[in-house]
Structures are given as C-alpha cells and as structure tokens.
Design an enzyme around this catalytic site. Structure first.
Site, PDB file in Angstrom:
ATOM      1  CB  ALA A   1      44.514  28.025  43.686  1.00 37.39           C
TER       2      ALA A   1
ATOM      3  CB  THR B   1      42.290  37.462  40.371  1.00 35.73           C
ATOM      4  OG1 THR B   1      41.341  36.582  40.997  1.00 35.73           O
ATOM      5  CG2 THR B   1      43.244  37.750  39.234  1.00 35.73           C
TER       6      THR B   1
ATOM      7  CG  ASP C   1      38.032  43.608  32.156  1.00 36.48           C
ATOM      8  OD1 ASP C   1      37.309  42.497  33.526  1.00 36.48           O
ATOM      9  OD2 ASP C   1      39.568  43.185  32.295  1.00 36.48           O
TER      10      ASP C   1
ATOM     11  CG  ASN D   1      34.518  35.833  34.184  1.00 33.31           C
ATOM     12  OD1 ASN D   1      34.993  36.198  33.490  1.00 33.31           O
ATOM     13  ND2 ASN D   1      35.795  35.343  34.744  1.00 33.31           N
TER      14      ASN D   1
ATOM     15  CB  SER E   1      39.798  43.013  36.955  1.00 39.02           C
ATOM     16  OG  SER E   1      38.581  43.512  36.372  1.00 39.02           O
TER      17      SER E   1
END
Ligand code: G16
Length: 545
Positions: free
Chosen positions: A509, A512, A291, A385, A70
């Site tokens: 954290a 990804t 996406d 996002n 991504s």
C-alpha cells in the site's frame, strides 16, 4: 484547565477537521499527512499543536513543518514534521500526531493535547519554536494560515520561511538548532543554503571540468526558481556549469508534476515530452518539492536510458569508497548502502559483489533508510525513485579534516571527502545537492552518462499503480517484500512469479496516495511487464473484496 485550552478551542473552530467515514482515520504516512488539499486545513492546524509540544519536549529546539505533496498532483497537499537535526519526526510521535488529528471534536482535541502534555511530562509554559515553509501549491496559503494559528494558540515562537524546497526547510531546521555551536550546519537563511552548496561544489570539483550542457526538468515545482537562484552563487570564473532549466512554470498549478518530473520519468520510463527530448543531451528531473532526482538521456541508437536512485547510490558508494581508500581510511570507516525492495536486483548485486559493500533493505520511506544509514560511518541511502543522500558520521567528518596526509594523493582525497561532507545534504534526500554530487563525480571520472550506465545492466522492471477500495487491507512483512494480508494474495503472487525467469514481484500500500503499488522484475522487458500486470490483477481482485 490546561494552559492553552481557550486559545486552542477558539482557533480550532476556524479550522475544523473534516470527519471521515465511520471506522476510517487519518494516518501519518510515508511522508506525513498527505491528502486532497481540502481535507487538510484542520489537520495542518492540529499539526501546529503537535509541533509546539514536540519543541517543548525537546527543550525549545526548533521543529520544522513542511507543507507539500511533493510528487503528487496539484490538487493534493501534505503536512509533515521535521525533527531538530533536520531528520523526519521520531516514529513514536507519529502516534501522537494521529491521536491529535483524529480527535472527533474541538473539546476532545483539547483533552488529547493536555493528556499528551501530561503523559510526556511537557511543561506547557516552557519555550517552543517552530519554523515552516511550503511548496508552490496554491492551497499552501490556507494550510499555512491554519498552521500559524495552531502555533499562536499554543504560544510557540515561529518563523515563516514562505516558499522553499523540502530539503531547504530540513537544512534550516538543523542550521537553526546548531547556530553558534561547534557543530554549526550553516547560516540560518535560504542564502546560507545556496552559499554552502555553491562553495562546497567548487571545492569538490577541484578545478575539474564539467562536460557539456545539463538540462534540468523541475516538474514545474518549487525546484525551478530555487535552482535558478542557486546557480547565481556558483562563480562562473571558477566553474563552467552550463545548466538549462526547463519545466519551471510555477504560475500554472495544473502543470505541476504533469507529464514531467522525477516521478513521471521513473514510473513511465521515458523522458518528459516537453521540451522535445534532444538526442544525447545529459538530462535530469527533480520532483515537485525537489527531494528526488533521476538522470537520463535519449540515445540515438538505444532510445531512452535512465539512471535512477539505485544508480546514484552505486555511483556515490563507488566514488566515496575509492576516496576513502586513497585517503588511507579504509580500515577506520565502515561504509554501507541502504535500499528498499524497489532497488533493482542488478544494483544490489553490483554493490555487494563488485563494490563489496554491505546492503541493508528497509521498508519504503526515507525515514526508515535514514535511520539505518546512521549506523554506518558513511551510510549511502537512496530509494530507486531518486530520493536519498549520503550520511557521514561525526568520526568520518573529523577524520577527513584532521588526518595528516602522507602524500599529495592522500591530501587530494581527504580534501574532496571534506568538501562532499558539506555538499551533500546531511538532513534528508535533496535533489539539488544530489545533482551537484553527481556532476562532481562525473567530472572527477571524466564520465558521460553512457559511461555511468555501463557499470552494470539493470534487470527489466515495471512499476504499476493499482486503485483499490481500501489500501489499508494490504499489510506487508519482510521490508515490504511479502504480503501478510489479505490472506491468499501472497500465494497467488508467488505462483505468478514462478512462471518467469529471474523474476521477483511484490505489492504494497502506498503511504502517500490511496493506491497500491506493484513492482516486478524479470529477465526480459516483456516478461517484467506481463508479471507486473498479472500481480496488478491479483491486487485489484483482493482490493475489491
Ligand atoms: C515520499 C517519501 C519517499 C517515498 C515516496 C513514495 O516521497 O518521502 O520516501 O518513497 O513518498 O511513497 P509511497 O510509495 O508510500 O507512496 P515524496 O517525494 O512524495 O515526499
């Protein structure tokens, strides 16, 4: 001996797992396994084994596997599993994926595989079906070969859809499983996806005009060629959709997500430098697997103005809420909005106080938001996002199609809602489908991006990525808004926040990347920046201990 032992052993030797340092494990994160691509071959093979098990457990329904990293740089890649309805892998199964991937030897891999089959009462002789696709990263070839070997070793039927956006693969999984049923989701092909979206787009616009040109930055990822393809399906005689596709170079891997794309725009809070931003031009950016979606324009007076996932969420909630009211369904359907801790406080206030809709906060990851959104008849979920969608319950979809309209206005609202049910990807956040949705709403309202931006004023905010030795030290609670570990870190964050007006900050954290993320919000831009830097230093210090 189990049914596939010999085949699994033989193929596993071709795709070995790269051992990690003692005490470290591969984990199924926010969006599956996501790492440097050279660590993923063995993982991809083992994900093939798991996907076969999952399909067999679910009576041979098709399971999806998507190979993508991504928004991450070109050197990374990732493998994630898609469940039969096109949603993310059921959370319980993440543990099984982790167990298979971390089996230290080929022999132990076979043991874990057979043990899972026994414990989960899976008949290894029953049929299994897995469909898969990948983004444009060159490492995808090797990972697909490993995956296919895992499927072959476990005798699963499979379909390789080659290069796809992530949401297209999710669409295909659902379409495959619903084919020939009354709940058919669409034709089982990439073309079927384009036809469905294009047809619903025309229907949802209902003859309304789209103003001006839209420039779409495709992050030099798979979204570029796929958007170009989709545009061919939108009939020019019915819709004046003038789209300029930019940053669509998929031949040079090094430019993927580099100084462009939704993640760049959101984190840097500026337009991609290339092509040179044109003042006033309506623009949006997709991420590397299409996406996520962020809108923006460069204002000749006030500079860069961004409309992120929170804005898309409130725009969609407000538009759909009004349609539901006009359709006379207000008392029948529950509408709710799902956000994460990254949602701008101003958006939450706007949705709860102005739109009067409930907001629920979940941990990061569309898998969490999706699940909660399913609890509403109309569940609007977006991460700041730009990753998100709107889910309609079967009752809602039924009402749009079956309710007898009492007036032309009611009919208009019901028709538009039914079209949105087809236009909006019901499986996962889909930048291309979301972009069409935004364009429909702006056309209905006859709004420019400036009108949209006027709905509320964002609190200044800042996102910082912090490299730490071991990100797993950082554990959170309260939908990731507070740190539980390392001890003392949250107290220091609280002290820092107290120094600023209307401020809020948290650290977590990443699921990804090997890093922590810090988010800060405050009354002014300089205060938000200063607070984010302070919290980042706290995290750096604790991360180095
Ligand atoms: C993935 C997930 C998103 C998540 C993002 C960042 O996005 O699908 O839900 O917001 O990662 O997660 P994190 O902060 O844990 O790194 P994508 O677009 O990279 O697949």
């Amino acid at each position: 001996m189990g049914n596939h032992d010999k085949e699994i052993l033989e193929a596993s030797a071709k795709h070995p797992i790269v051992p990690l340092e003692k005490g470290k494990f591969y984990t199924y994160g926010t969006a599956g396994f996501r790492l440097k691509a050279d660590l993923l071959e063995g993982i991809s093979y083992r994900v093939g084994l798991l996907a076969s098990l999952r399909s067999r457990k679910l009576n041979g329904q098709a399971i999806g596997v998507m190979i993508t990293a991504s928004h991450n740089p070109a050197a990374d890649n990732g493998v994630k599993i898609v469940d039969p309805l096109g949603d993310m892998l059921e959370q319980d199964w993440e543990r099984y994926a982790t167990a298979l991937v971390n089996a230290p030897s080929d022999e132990q891999l076979v043991q874990v595989y057979n043990r899972l089959a026994t414990d989960l009462k899976i008949d290894l002789k029953s049929p299994a079906k897995v469909i898969y696709g990948r983004d444009t990263r060159p490492s995808g070839h090797k990972l697909v070969t490993a995956l296919a070997d895992g499927l072959e070793a476990t005798k699963a039927e499979s379909v390789d859809y080659k290069i796809l956006t992530t949401p297209q693969l999710h669409y295909l999984v659902r379409a495959t499983n619903s084919e020939g049923t009354p709940l058919s989701y669409g034709k089982v092909s990439e073309v079927g996806y384009y036809e469905k979206l294009a047809e619903a787009f025309v229907r949802a616009l209902k003859g309304r005009k789209i103003n001006g040109t839209l420039q779409v930055d495709c992050a030099n990822g798979v979204g570029g060629p796929k958007l170009t393809e989709l545009l061919k399906y939108i009939p020019k005689d019915k819709v004046n959709f003038d789209v300029k596709v930019v940053n669509d170079d998929v031949l040079r891997p090094e430019v993927l997500n580099f100084e462009c794309g939704a993640d760049f725009v959101k984190t840097k809070q500026r337009a991609p430098p290339t092509p040179k931003p044109q003042p006033g031009l309506r623009s949006c950016s997709l991420d590397g697997d299409a996406d996520r979606l962020i809108y923006y324009w460069v204002d000749p007076e006030s500079g860069f103005v961004m409309l992120d996932g929170d804005r898309i969420s409130s725009l969609a909630a407000s538009f759909i809420g009004d349609l539901v009211e006009s359709a006379g369904l207000k008392d029948d359907l529950r509408i709710g909005v799902v956000q994460t801790a990254y949602a701008n406080g101003a958006s939450t206030n706007y949705i709860t106080q102005h739109l009067r809709l409930p907001v629920i906060c979940t941990p990061t990851g569309v898998k969490h938001l999706h699940h909660v959104a399913q609890g509403f008849d109309i569940g609007v979920y977006f991460e700041a996002n730009g990753h998100g969608t709107v889910l309609f319950s079967p009752d809602a979809l039924n009402a749009f199609k079956k309710k007898e309209p009492q007036s032309p206005a009611q009919k208009d609202a019901l028709d538009t809602l039914a079209a949105l049910g087809d236009l909006i990807n019901q499986t996962v956040g889909d930048a291309i489908s979301d972009m069409l949705l935004v364009e429909v709403i702006l056309a209905h309202k006859n709004w420019s991006l400036r009108d949209w931006a006027m709905t509320y004023i964002d609190l200044p905010n800042r996102l910082v990525r912090v490299e730490v030795g071991n990100k797993d030290l950082f554990q959170t609670t309260d939908a990731e808004r507070r740190l539980l570990h390392p001890e003392g870190a949250q107290d220091e964050i609280d002290q820092a926040v107290k120094k600023y007006k209307d401020a809020r900050a948290f650290a977590r954290a990443s699921g990804t990347e090997n890093a922590c993320r810090v988010y800060a919000e405050a009354a002014t831009r300089s205060e938000a920046n200063e607070l984010a830097e302070r919290v980042a230093r706290i995290i750096e210090r604790y991360g180095a201990l």
